[in-house]
Write an enzyme that holds these catalytic residues in place. Structure first.
Site, PDB file in Angstrom:
ATOM      1  N   ARG A   1       4.433   2.322  10.592  1.00 16.70           N
ATOM      2  CA  ARG A   1       4.609   1.125  10.861  1.00 16.70           C
ATOM      3  C   ARG A   1       5.420   0.827  11.821  1.00 16.70           C
ATOM      4  O   ARG A   1       5.421  -0.377  12.314  1.00 16.70           O
ATOM      5  CB  ARG A   1       5.013   0.492   9.369  1.00 16.70           C
ATOM      6  CG  ARG A   1       4.226   0.612   8.041  1.00 16.70           C
ATOM      7  CD  ARG A   1       2.582   0.246   8.381  1.00 16.70           C
ATOM      8  NE  ARG A   1       1.982   0.361   7.143  1.00 16.70           N
ATOM      9  CZ  ARG A   1       0.642  -0.309   6.849  1.00 16.70           C
ATOM     10  NH1 ARG A   1       0.058  -0.703   7.937  1.00 16.70           N
ATOM     11  NH2 ARG A   1       0.128   0.066   6.017  1.00 16.70           N
TER      12      ARG A   1
ATOM     13  N   ARG B   1       0.858  -1.219  -0.038  1.00 14.82           N
ATOM     14  CA  ARG B   1      -0.176  -0.035  -0.034  1.00 14.82           C
ATOM     15  C   ARG B   1       0.859   1.421  -0.022  1.00 14.82           C
ATOM     16  O   ARG B   1       0.347   2.368  -0.280  1.00 14.82           O
ATOM     17  CB  ARG B   1      -0.949   0.073   1.395  1.00 14.82           C
ATOM     18  CG  ARG B   1      -2.017  -1.237   1.192  1.00 14.82           C
ATOM     19  CD  ARG B   1      -3.039  -0.869   0.136  1.00 14.82           C
ATOM     20  NE  ARG B   1      -3.823   0.201   0.104  1.00 14.82           N
ATOM     21  CZ  ARG B   1      -4.695   0.579   0.847  1.00 14.82           C
ATOM     22  NH1 ARG B   1      -5.450  -0.244   1.558  1.00 14.82           N
ATOM     23  NH2 ARG B   1      -5.471   1.788   1.072  1.00 14.82           N
TER      24      ARG B   1
HETATM   25  C1  LIG Z   1      -2.477   1.565  11.707  1.00  8.62           C
HETATM   26  C2  LIG Z   1      -2.758   1.515  10.168  1.00  8.62           C
HETATM   27  C3  LIG Z   1      -4.260   0.995  10.026  1.00  8.62           C
HETATM   28  C4  LIG Z   1      -4.655   0.912   8.478  1.00  8.62           C
HETATM   29  N1  LIG Z   1      -6.036   0.412   8.195  1.00  8.62           N
HETATM   30  C5  LIG Z   1      -6.344   0.289   6.948  1.00  8.62           C
HETATM   31  C6  LIG Z   1      -7.655  -0.052   6.778  1.00  8.62           C
HETATM   32  O1  LIG Z   1      -8.207  -0.640   7.419  1.00  8.62           O
HETATM   33  N2  LIG Z   1      -8.087  -0.029   5.423  1.00  8.62           N
HETATM   34  C7  LIG Z   1      -7.231   0.454   4.453  1.00  8.62           C
HETATM   35  O2  LIG Z   1      -7.457   0.327   3.296  1.00  8.62           O
HETATM   36  N3  LIG Z   1      -6.133   0.710   4.672  1.00  8.62           N
HETATM   37  C8  LIG Z   1      -5.536   0.850   6.112  1.00  8.62           C
HETATM   38  N4  LIG Z   1      -3.991   1.296   6.356  1.00  8.62           N
HETATM   39  C9  LIG Z   1      -3.465   1.658   5.029  1.00  8.62           C
HETATM   40  C10 LIG Z   1      -3.376   3.064   4.744  1.00  8.62           C
HETATM   41  O3  LIG Z   1      -4.617   3.423   4.563  1.00  8.62           O
HETATM   42  C11 LIG Z   1      -2.422   3.527   3.811  1.00  8.62           C
HETATM   43  O4  LIG Z   1      -2.888   3.056   2.423  1.00  8.62           O
HETATM   44  C12 LIG Z   1      -0.855   2.925   4.031  1.00  8.62           C
HETATM   45  O5  LIG Z   1      -0.446   3.358   5.140  1.00  8.62           O
HETATM   46  C13 LIG Z   1      -0.052   3.964   3.152  1.00  8.62           C
HETATM   47  O6  LIG Z   1       0.178   5.137   3.572  1.00  8.62           O
HETATM   48  P1  LIG Z   1       0.226   6.419   2.576  1.00  8.62           P
HETATM   49  O7  LIG Z   1      -0.747   6.453   1.822  1.00  8.62           O
HETATM   50  O8  LIG Z   1       0.356   7.618   3.629  1.00  8.62           O
HETATM   51  O9  LIG Z   1       1.476   6.086   2.014  1.00  8.62           O
HETATM   52  P2  LIG Z   1       2.356   6.105   0.861  1.00  8.62           P
HETATM   53  O10 LIG Z   1       1.731   5.342  -0.332  1.00  8.62           O
HETATM   54  O11 LIG Z   1       3.796   5.362   1.052  1.00  8.62           O
HETATM   55  O12 LIG Z   1       2.616   7.587   0.150  1.00  8.62           O
HETATM   56  C14 LIG Z   1       3.440   8.608   0.830  1.00  8.62           C
HETATM   57  C15 LIG Z   1       2.789   9.726   0.626  1.00  8.62           C
HETATM   58  O13 LIG Z   1       2.723  10.410  -0.434  1.00  8.62           O
HETATM   59  C16 LIG Z   1       1.606  10.911  -0.773  1.00  8.62           C
HETATM   60  N5  LIG Z   1       0.633  10.296  -1.864  1.00  8.62           N
HETATM   61  C17 LIG Z   1       0.962   8.969  -2.459  1.00  8.62           C
HETATM   62  N6  LIG Z   1       0.216   8.799  -3.319  1.00  8.62           N
HETATM   63  C18 LIG Z   1      -0.530   9.837  -3.491  1.00  8.62           C
HETATM   64  C19 LIG Z   1      -1.617  10.145  -4.385  1.00  8.62           C
HETATM   65  N7  LIG Z   1      -1.990   9.410  -5.083  1.00  8.62           N
HETATM   66  N8  LIG Z   1      -2.163  11.531  -4.040  1.00  8.62           N
HETATM   67  C20 LIG Z   1      -1.664  12.339  -3.308  1.00  8.62           C
HETATM   68  N9  LIG Z   1      -0.647  12.292  -2.555  1.00  8.62           N
HETATM   69  C21 LIG Z   1      -0.265  10.989  -2.378  1.00  8.62           C
HETATM   70  C22 LIG Z   1       0.912  11.184   0.494  1.00  8.62           C
HETATM   71  O14 LIG Z   1       1.265  12.249   1.112  1.00  8.62           O
HETATM   72  C23 LIG Z   1       1.299   9.890   1.345  1.00  8.62           C
HETATM   73  O15 LIG Z   1       1.075   9.944   2.582  1.00  8.62           O
HETATM   74  C24 LIG Z   1      -3.606   1.296   7.483  1.00  8.62           C
HETATM   75  C25 LIG Z   1      -2.527   1.939   7.854  1.00  8.62           C
HETATM   76  C26 LIG Z   1      -2.178   2.011   9.175  1.00  8.62           C
HETATM   77  C27 LIG Z   1      -0.796   2.312   9.404  1.00  8.62           C
END
Ligand SMILES: Cc1cc2nc3c(=O)[nH]c(=O)nc-3n(C[C@H](O)[C@H](O)[C@H](O)COP(=O)(O)OP(=O)(O)OC[C@H]3O[C@@H](n4cnc5c(N)ncnc54)[C@H](O)[C@@H]3O)c2cc1C
Length: 241
Positions: free
Chosen positions: A168, A79
């Site tokens: 994480r 993700r």
């Molecule tokens: C404790 C925990 C519980 C979770 N529970 C769930 C759940 O129940 N269901 C679920 O589906 N997911 C869940 N997740 C996953 C979460 O929603 C994120 O998909 C995952 O943590 C990746 O994080 P991110 O999108 O910040 O990071 P990354 O994909 O690593 O991206 C890093 C940063 O880049 C920027 N970015 C990346 N892509 C884009 C884009 N397309 N548009 C705009 N900005 C972007 C954002 O600022 C993002 O924070 C969980 C995560 C955690 C840590």
């Protein structure tokens, strides 16, 4: 779980500082590099981070080989979109044995551990029967559980790694990906101690980001992640059918 640092940017902090200094300097890139001492690299990186100027951290890249983890873990890992992945395929690889992760909670539960193993054995047997009956691996794999052992190569830059560690290493993250994040942090911190100083869950460098779902263990987390060496976590069991 086996986590190996496969490759990394040579002298990662130096390239980060060199790239960032270029933004503010009339000099050539080479001349900037020649003037960089370890002290100026450290000071410059500290300043960049305190100002939130994170883009220069993207020049430092780290690649990991990760084995002995579950598909439940890698489903969460991928993700994180700002990374590159190559994962062992369940379409192209026909597994002779089902290797699977046993969560410590199930391992410790005398009533459930045996039933868990029996269920894995049944799934493994039916998977083999499907292959023997000419079912393609891409369809037989529908029987493989989340617990299934997998291998993945991941490359992330330092900016994304810092973000990954914030999410994480947190106590709110699931236990297996938290072990992975700790192991990855162990690999990179000695190579870029200033870039990864104070990294770990969000509460190590600021307020807890989990609001009412906070674990309330900010002090313990700060002690754990601000220390030079992270404690070695206990490994979950890997079983084989
Ligand atoms: C404790 C925990 C519980 C979770 N529970 C769930 C759940 O129940 N269901 C679920 O589906 N997911 C869940 N997740 C996953 C979460 O929603 C994120 O998909 C995952 O943590 C990746 O994080 P991110 O999108 O910040 O990071 P990354 O994909 O690593 O991206 C890093 C940063 O880049 C920027 N970015 C990346 N892509 C884009 C884009 N397309 N548009 C705009 N900005 C972007 C954002 O600022 C993002 O924070 C969980 C995560 C955690 C840590």
């Amino acid at each position: 779980m086996r986590v190996t640092l496969l490759h990394h940017t040579h002298d990662p902090e130096r390239i980060v500082a060199q790239a960032a200094k270029l933004c503010y300097s009339p000099s050539t890139i080479e001349a900037i590099g020649e003037r960089l001492s370890p002290e100026t690299v450290r000071d410059f990186i500290e300043r960049l981070i305190s100002l939130g100027h994170f883009s220069a951290l993207e020049h430092a890249v780290f690649g990991f080989g990760i084995e002995g983890v579950s598909r439940a873990l890698t489903h969460q890992l991928v993700r994180h979109r700002l990374a590159s992945y190559s994962q062992q395929s369940q379409r192209y690889v026909r597994f002779q044995h089902l290797e699977y992760v046993v969560p410590p909670s199930i391992q410790a539960h005398s009533g459930l551990a045996a039933e868990y193993q029996q269920t894995m054995d049944k799934l493994a047997a039916l998977y083999q029967t499907c292959l023997e009956q000419g079912i393609a691996a891409e369809d037989a794999r529908y029987l493989l559980p989340n617990a299934c052992e997998t291998k993945i190569v991941v490359t992330m830059n330092a900016r994304e790694l810092r973000h990954f560690f914030q999410l994480r290493c947190c106590q709110r993250a699931q236990w297996e990906i938290r072990l992975l994040a700790d192991a990855m942090l162990q690999c990179v911190r000695p190579l870029a101690p200033n870039v990864f100083a104070g990294t770990g869950p969000a509460c190590v460098s600021g307020a807890c980001s989990e609001g009412s779902m906070s674990c309330g263990r900010q002090r313990a987390m700060r002690e754990k992640y601000r220390g030079r060496a992270l404690p070695i976590p206990e490994e979950p069991a890997i079983a084989k059918h």
